[in-house]
Scaffold this active site. Structure first.
Site, PDB file in Angstrom:
ATOM      1  N   ASN A  40       8.283 -73.470  22.049  1.00 18.75           N
ATOM      2  CA  ASN A  40       6.851 -73.284  22.230  1.00 18.75           C
ATOM      3  C   ASN A  40       6.534 -72.079  23.116  1.00 18.75           C
ATOM      4  O   ASN A  40       6.962 -71.998  24.260  1.00 18.75           O
ATOM      5  CB  ASN A  40       6.267 -74.562  22.859  1.00 18.75           C
ATOM      6  CG  ASN A  40       4.773 -74.631  22.741  1.00 18.75           C
ATOM      7  OD1 ASN A  40       4.108 -73.679  22.369  1.00 18.75           O
ATOM      8  ND2 ASN A  40       4.218 -75.796  23.071  1.00 18.75           N
ATOM      9  N   HIS A 125       0.695 -91.021  23.856  1.00 19.04           N
ATOM     10  CA  HIS A 125       0.046 -90.336  24.969  1.00 19.04           C
ATOM     11  C   HIS A 125      -1.430 -90.721  24.997  1.00 19.04           C
ATOM     12  O   HIS A 125      -2.178 -90.379  24.085  1.00 19.04           O
ATOM     13  CB  HIS A 125       0.135 -88.830  24.799  1.00 19.04           C
ATOM     14  CG  HIS A 125       1.508 -88.278  24.977  1.00 19.04           C
ATOM     15  ND1 HIS A 125       1.727 -86.952  25.281  1.00 19.04           N
ATOM     16  CD2 HIS A 125       2.730 -88.859  24.900  1.00 19.04           C
ATOM     17  CE1 HIS A 125       3.029 -86.744  25.378  1.00 19.04           C
ATOM     18  NE2 HIS A 125       3.656 -87.884  25.146  1.00 19.04           N
ATOM     19  N   ARG A 150       1.845 -93.809  27.605  1.00 20.00           N
ATOM     20  CA  ARG A 150       1.897 -92.873  28.726  1.00 20.00           C
ATOM     21  C   ARG A 150       0.472 -92.605  29.186  1.00 20.00           C
ATOM     22  O   ARG A 150      -0.396 -92.294  28.369  1.00 20.00           O
ATOM     23  CB  ARG A 150       2.573 -91.565  28.304  1.00 20.00           C
ATOM     24  CG  ARG A 150       2.980 -90.715  29.505  1.00 20.00           C
ATOM     25  CD  ARG A 150       3.491 -89.346  29.092  1.00 20.00           C
ATOM     26  NE  ARG A 150       2.395 -88.414  28.853  1.00 20.00           N
ATOM     27  CZ  ARG A 150       2.543 -87.093  28.804  1.00 20.00           C
ATOM     28  NH1 ARG A 150       3.740 -86.552  28.931  1.00 20.00           N
ATOM     29  NH2 ARG A 150       1.504 -86.310  28.594  1.00 20.00           N
ATOM     30  N   TYR A 162      -3.063 -80.094  32.773  1.00 19.14           N
ATOM     31  CA  TYR A 162      -2.166 -80.153  31.620  1.00 19.14           C
ATOM     32  C   TYR A 162      -1.668 -81.582  31.457  1.00 19.14           C
ATOM     33  O   TYR A 162      -1.290 -82.251  32.408  1.00 19.14           O
ATOM     34  CB  TYR A 162      -0.981 -79.203  31.817  1.00 19.14           C
ATOM     35  CG  TYR A 162      -0.084 -79.149  30.614  1.00 19.14           C
ATOM     36  CD1 TYR A 162      -0.412 -78.343  29.531  1.00 19.14           C
ATOM     37  CD2 TYR A 162       1.075 -79.905  30.545  1.00 19.14           C
ATOM     38  CE1 TYR A 162       0.397 -78.293  28.411  1.00 19.14           C
ATOM     39  CE2 TYR A 162       1.888 -79.852  29.433  1.00 19.14           C
ATOM     40  CZ  TYR A 162       1.552 -79.050  28.364  1.00 19.14           C
ATOM     41  OH  TYR A 162       2.357 -79.014  27.255  1.00 19.14           O
ATOM     42  N   ASP A 227       3.810 -88.895  33.621  1.00 20.83           N
ATOM     43  CA  ASP A 227       4.511 -87.620  33.711  1.00 20.83           C
ATOM     44  C   ASP A 227       3.914 -86.797  34.844  1.00 20.83           C
ATOM     45  O   ASP A 227       2.737 -86.430  34.800  1.00 20.83           O
ATOM     46  CB  ASP A 227       4.368 -86.869  32.376  1.00 20.83           C
ATOM     47  CG  ASP A 227       5.144 -85.567  32.324  1.00 20.83           C
ATOM     48  OD1 ASP A 227       5.801 -85.219  33.326  1.00 20.83           O
ATOM     49  OD2 ASP A 227       5.095 -84.899  31.280  1.00 20.83           O
ATOM     50  N   HIS A 229       5.172 -83.850  35.610  1.00 20.99           N
ATOM     51  CA  HIS A 229       5.337 -82.500  35.055  1.00 20.99           C
ATOM     52  C   HIS A 229       5.869 -81.499  36.071  1.00 20.99           C
ATOM     53  O   HIS A 229       5.390 -80.366  36.152  1.00 20.99           O
ATOM     54  CB  HIS A 229       4.028 -82.001  34.430  1.00 20.99           C
ATOM     55  CG  HIS A 229       4.267 -81.287  33.143  1.00 20.99           C
ATOM     56  ND1 HIS A 229       4.509 -79.925  33.081  1.00 20.99           N
ATOM     57  CD2 HIS A 229       4.353 -81.740  31.877  1.00 20.99           C
ATOM     58  CE1 HIS A 229       4.716 -79.580  31.832  1.00 20.99           C
ATOM     59  NE2 HIS A 229       4.627 -80.668  31.077  1.00 20.99           N
ATOM     60  N   GLU A 253       8.156 -89.670  35.021  1.00 19.03           N
ATOM     61  CA  GLU A 253       8.837 -88.563  34.346  1.00 19.03           C
ATOM     62  C   GLU A 253       8.677 -87.255  35.104  1.00 19.03           C
ATOM     63  O   GLU A 253       7.596 -86.960  35.617  1.00 19.03           O
ATOM     64  CB  GLU A 253       8.234 -88.433  32.940  1.00 19.03           C
ATOM     65  CG  GLU A 253       8.762 -87.294  32.112  1.00 19.03           C
ATOM     66  CD  GLU A 253       8.010 -87.166  30.798  1.00 19.03           C
ATOM     67  OE1 GLU A 253       8.087 -86.089  30.185  1.00 19.03           O
ATOM     68  OE2 GLU A 253       7.345 -88.138  30.380  1.00 19.03           O
ATOM     69  N   GLU A 279      13.510 -82.744  29.822  1.00 15.24           N
ATOM     70  CA  GLU A 279      12.975 -82.100  28.629  1.00 15.24           C
ATOM     71  C   GLU A 279      13.146 -80.588  28.655  1.00 15.24           C
ATOM     72  O   GLU A 279      13.113 -79.947  27.598  1.00 15.24           O
ATOM     73  CB  GLU A 279      11.504 -82.466  28.414  1.00 15.24           C
ATOM     74  CG  GLU A 279      10.541 -81.888  29.420  1.00 15.24           C
ATOM     75  CD  GLU A 279       9.118 -82.370  29.183  1.00 15.24           C
ATOM     76  OE1 GLU A 279       8.234 -81.508  29.016  1.00 15.24           O
ATOM     77  OE2 GLU A 279       8.893 -83.593  29.152  1.00 15.24           O
ATOM     78  N   ARG A 300      15.969 -87.069  28.944  1.00 12.93           N
ATOM     79  CA  ARG A 300      14.742 -86.744  28.218  1.00 12.93           C
ATOM     80  C   ARG A 300      14.856 -85.534  27.301  1.00 12.93           C
ATOM     81  O   ARG A 300      13.862 -84.998  26.840  1.00 12.93           O
ATOM     82  CB  ARG A 300      13.634 -86.466  29.246  1.00 12.93           C
ATOM     83  CG  ARG A 300      13.109 -87.686  29.936  1.00 12.93           C
ATOM     84  CD  ARG A 300      12.022 -88.330  29.117  1.00 12.93           C
ATOM     85  NE  ARG A 300      10.894 -87.445  28.955  1.00 12.93           N
ATOM     86  CZ  ARG A 300      10.275 -87.203  27.803  1.00 12.93           C
ATOM     87  NH1 ARG A 300      10.703 -87.757  26.681  1.00 12.93           N
ATOM     88  NH2 ARG A 300       9.239 -86.378  27.744  1.00 12.93           N
ATOM     89  N   HIS A 329      12.550 -86.228  24.117  1.00  8.18           N
ATOM     90  CA  HIS A 329      11.283 -85.493  24.184  1.00  8.18           C
ATOM     91  C   HIS A 329      10.723 -85.319  22.770  1.00  8.18           C
ATOM     92  O   HIS A 329      11.352 -84.702  21.922  1.00  8.18           O
ATOM     93  CB  HIS A 329      11.561 -84.128  24.818  1.00  8.18           C
ATOM     94  CG  HIS A 329      10.362 -83.308  25.122  1.00  8.18           C
ATOM     95  ND1 HIS A 329       9.217 -83.823  25.687  1.00  8.18           N
ATOM     96  CD2 HIS A 329      10.134 -81.981  24.967  1.00  8.18           C
ATOM     97  CE1 HIS A 329       8.341 -82.860  25.867  1.00  8.18           C
ATOM     98  NE2 HIS A 329       8.859 -81.731  25.426  1.00  8.18           N
ATOM     99  N   ASP A 333       5.312 -79.986  19.613  1.00 12.64           N
ATOM    100  CA  ASP A 333       6.010 -78.713  19.455  1.00 12.64           C
ATOM    101  C   ASP A 333       7.474 -78.909  19.091  1.00 12.64           C
ATOM    102  O   ASP A 333       8.212 -77.937  18.967  1.00 12.64           O
ATOM    103  CB  ASP A 333       5.842 -77.809  20.682  1.00 12.64           C
ATOM    104  CG  ASP A 333       6.352 -78.423  21.966  1.00 12.64           C
ATOM    105  OD1 ASP A 333       6.762 -79.589  21.953  1.00 12.64           O
ATOM    106  OD2 ASP A 333       6.335 -77.730  22.999  1.00 12.64           O
ATOM    107  N   GLU A 356       9.395 -90.844  22.632  1.00 11.65           N
ATOM    108  CA  GLU A 356       8.069 -90.229  22.746  1.00 11.65           C
ATOM    109  C   GLU A 356       7.551 -89.887  21.358  1.00 11.65           C
ATOM    110  O   GLU A 356       8.294 -89.381  20.511  1.00 11.65           O
ATOM    111  CB  GLU A 356       8.156 -88.961  23.587  1.00 11.65           C
ATOM    112  CG  GLU A 356       6.825 -88.256  23.793  1.00 11.65           C
ATOM    113  CD  GLU A 356       6.947 -87.050  24.693  1.00 11.65           C
ATOM    114  OE1 GLU A 356       5.910 -86.617  25.237  1.00 11.65           O
ATOM    115  OE2 GLU A 356       8.071 -86.536  24.872  1.00 11.65           O
ATOM    116  N   TRP A 419       4.107 -76.467  36.692  1.00 11.44           N
ATOM    117  CA  TRP A 419       3.134 -77.256  35.934  1.00 11.44           C
ATOM    118  C   TRP A 419       3.825 -78.190  34.965  1.00 11.44           C
ATOM    119  O   TRP A 419       3.226 -78.915  34.239  1.00 11.44           O
ATOM    120  CB  TRP A 419       2.155 -76.335  35.194  1.00 11.44           C
ATOM    121  CG  TRP A 419       2.805 -75.458  34.177  1.00 11.44           C
ATOM    122  CD1 TRP A 419       3.364 -74.233  34.359  1.00 11.44           C
ATOM    123  CD2 TRP A 419       2.974 -75.747  32.795  1.00 11.44           C
ATOM    124  NE1 TRP A 419       3.868 -73.743  33.187  1.00 11.44           N
ATOM    125  CE2 TRP A 419       3.635 -74.658  32.208  1.00 11.44           C
ATOM    126  CE3 TRP A 419       2.621 -76.830  31.980  1.00 11.44           C
ATOM    127  CZ2 TRP A 419       3.975 -74.617  30.845  1.00 11.44           C
ATOM    128  CZ3 TRP A 419       2.953 -76.778  30.626  1.00 11.44           C
ATOM    129  CH2 TRP A 419       3.628 -75.678  30.078  1.00 11.44           C
TER     130      TRP A 419
END
Length: 419
Positions: A40, A125, A150, A162, A227, A229, A253, A279, A300, A329, A333, A356, A419
């Site tokens: 991605n 999600h 999630r 995000y 998450d 992140h 996560e 991930e 993950r 993961h 994407d 997921e 992020w």
């Protein structure tokens, strides 16, 4: 017996709502295999790596020699690992497994040892800019049949976060609702990252109250995930973990940046909340400390970014020795080809944990024809031979590559932040 020498390979770049990179390998006897090479925001880097450096090495190789080909591409290049290299190797590996299973006239999971379960528990999600919108999202996913959720939420004082969709509706097509994942264009249509502002203290104050509200509304039995992140320091991650312990999370996560696995020692010492990470990892070696010291509960990685089925199965088997489970993961994407590879592994691996699942858009599923099924909260890859995914080349050509980036995170003073 079909001729299994590789006759040709081709990179297909298409953008049915978001960009995907697919490798198609064809044997002398016309057996076709597909592999996902999507990275991605850096898609063309992998496409060029495949076209200029990998495909010229494939012609004439025996498609059945999957392990040898994997080692040849990994060790032979000298410059090992990294997301571009490992995504390219993953695409070749997936395509060869697809071919091998088609030659055997079996769905791929049968070559991986057969079923360990009837289906893979999937989590959805759910997100919202506020509690009301979050509750609507959770209810929608429960109505769709998901049995694990999630939970991501907006933070008071921040315009966007995000992991939280900008809108819960506004006419988005089914499969795109609540989808925050596509790389986004900047202001004025320029191919530049959107920049978001982050406030860790506001986040740490807010998140426990969100989970308290969700548990109050939806009860104690629903598995909930969250998450972070990679946004937190070890101390901040430990604080978050302890504050979320009363709400019985399935996992927390990516609580700290993944580059330093030793950070998880501090988190593990200060909270009992289950931890998941990986991930952004590309190799089994990234996990060595985390697994051998039992610093995480779930690995993950995505098959697309971790060297394919061959490498991901080795990672799962390594984790199993230490009682650690999988949670591959599966955002949008990762193309339907990559998700199919996950599902075959999910069905076969004994130490499967959860999968997921972000639903691909209708446009994506017109390009990639899948045999997946979703029943009673569980995913199954279907019984088609191979991976069970076909690509419609005509439909793919209708969607030209559209350069875009994932966002950048900054603190209020302008400092670039994880992020």
């Amino acid at each position: 017996m079909p001729t299994t020498a590789i006759a040709s390979a081709e990179v297909i770049v298409t953008s049915p709502g978001r960009n995907f990179v697919t490798l198609q390998i064809t044997t002398d006897d016309g057996v076709v295999g597909l592999g996902d090479a999507t990275l991605n925001g850096r898609e063309l880097a992998v496409a060029v790596y495949l076209a200029d450096h990998v495909i010229p090495l494939l012609k004439g190789r025996d498609a059945m020699d999957i392990e040898d080909t994997w080692q040849y591409l990994y060790r032979g290049a000298y410059w090992r690992r990294g997301p571009v290299t490992m995504a390219a190797i993953a695409a070749v590996d997936m395509a060869l497994w697809d071919i091998k299973a088609k030659v055997a006239e079996l769905p791929l999971y049968q070559l991986l040892g057969g079923r360990s379960r009837t289906g893979a528990l999937a989590y959805a999600h759910a997100s919202g800019r506020d509690t009301e919108e979050l509750f609507d999202s959770i209810r929608e996913h429960l109505d769709l049949g998901y049995r694990a959720i999630r939970v991501q939420t907006g933070v008071p004082g921040l315009d966007s976060v995000y992991g939280v969709a900008a809108s819960a509706g506004d006419g988005a097509e089914e499969g795109d609702r609540y989808d925050y994942e596509p790389a986004r264009r900047g202001a004025g249509g320029r191919a530049r990252p959107v920049e978001e502002t982050w406030d860790t203290r506001a986040y740490l104050r807010h998140v426990p109250s969100v989970f308290e509200a969700v548990r109050s509304e939806f009860g104690a039995e629903l598995p909930l995930l969250h998450d972070a992140h990679h946004r937190l320091t070890p101390r901040e991650a430990a604080q978050l973990g302890r504050s979320l312990e009363p709400y019985d999370l399935f996992w927390l996560e990516d609580c700290t940046p993944a580059e330093d696995p030793t950070a998880l020692r501090y988190v593990r010492d200060h909270t009992t909340v289950p931890l998941a990470i990986g991930e952004v990892f590309n190799s089994i070696h990234d996990y060595q400390t985390l697994i051998t010291e039992r610093l995480v509960d779930y690995v993950r990685s995505a098959v697309t970014h971790t060297g394919g089925i061959t490498h991901l199965k080795k990672l799962a088997d390594f984790a199993a020795i230490y009682g650690i489970k999988t949670g591959f993961h599966g955002p949008t994407d990762v193309s339907p080809v990559g998700q199919a590879a996950h599902l075959h592994l999910d069905l076969a691996l004994h130490n499967f944990g959860i999968q997921e699942h972000m639903r691909h858009s209708e446009a994506t599923l017109e390009v990639f024809r899948t045999s997946f099924r979703f029943e009673d909260g569980r995913l199954h890859p279907g019984e088609r031979m191979g991976l069970g995914v076909e690509i419609d080349r005509d439909a793919a050509r209708e969607h030209a590559y559209d350069p875009a980036y994932l966002p950048v995170n900054r603190l209020a003073d302008g400092t670039v932040h994880d992020w």
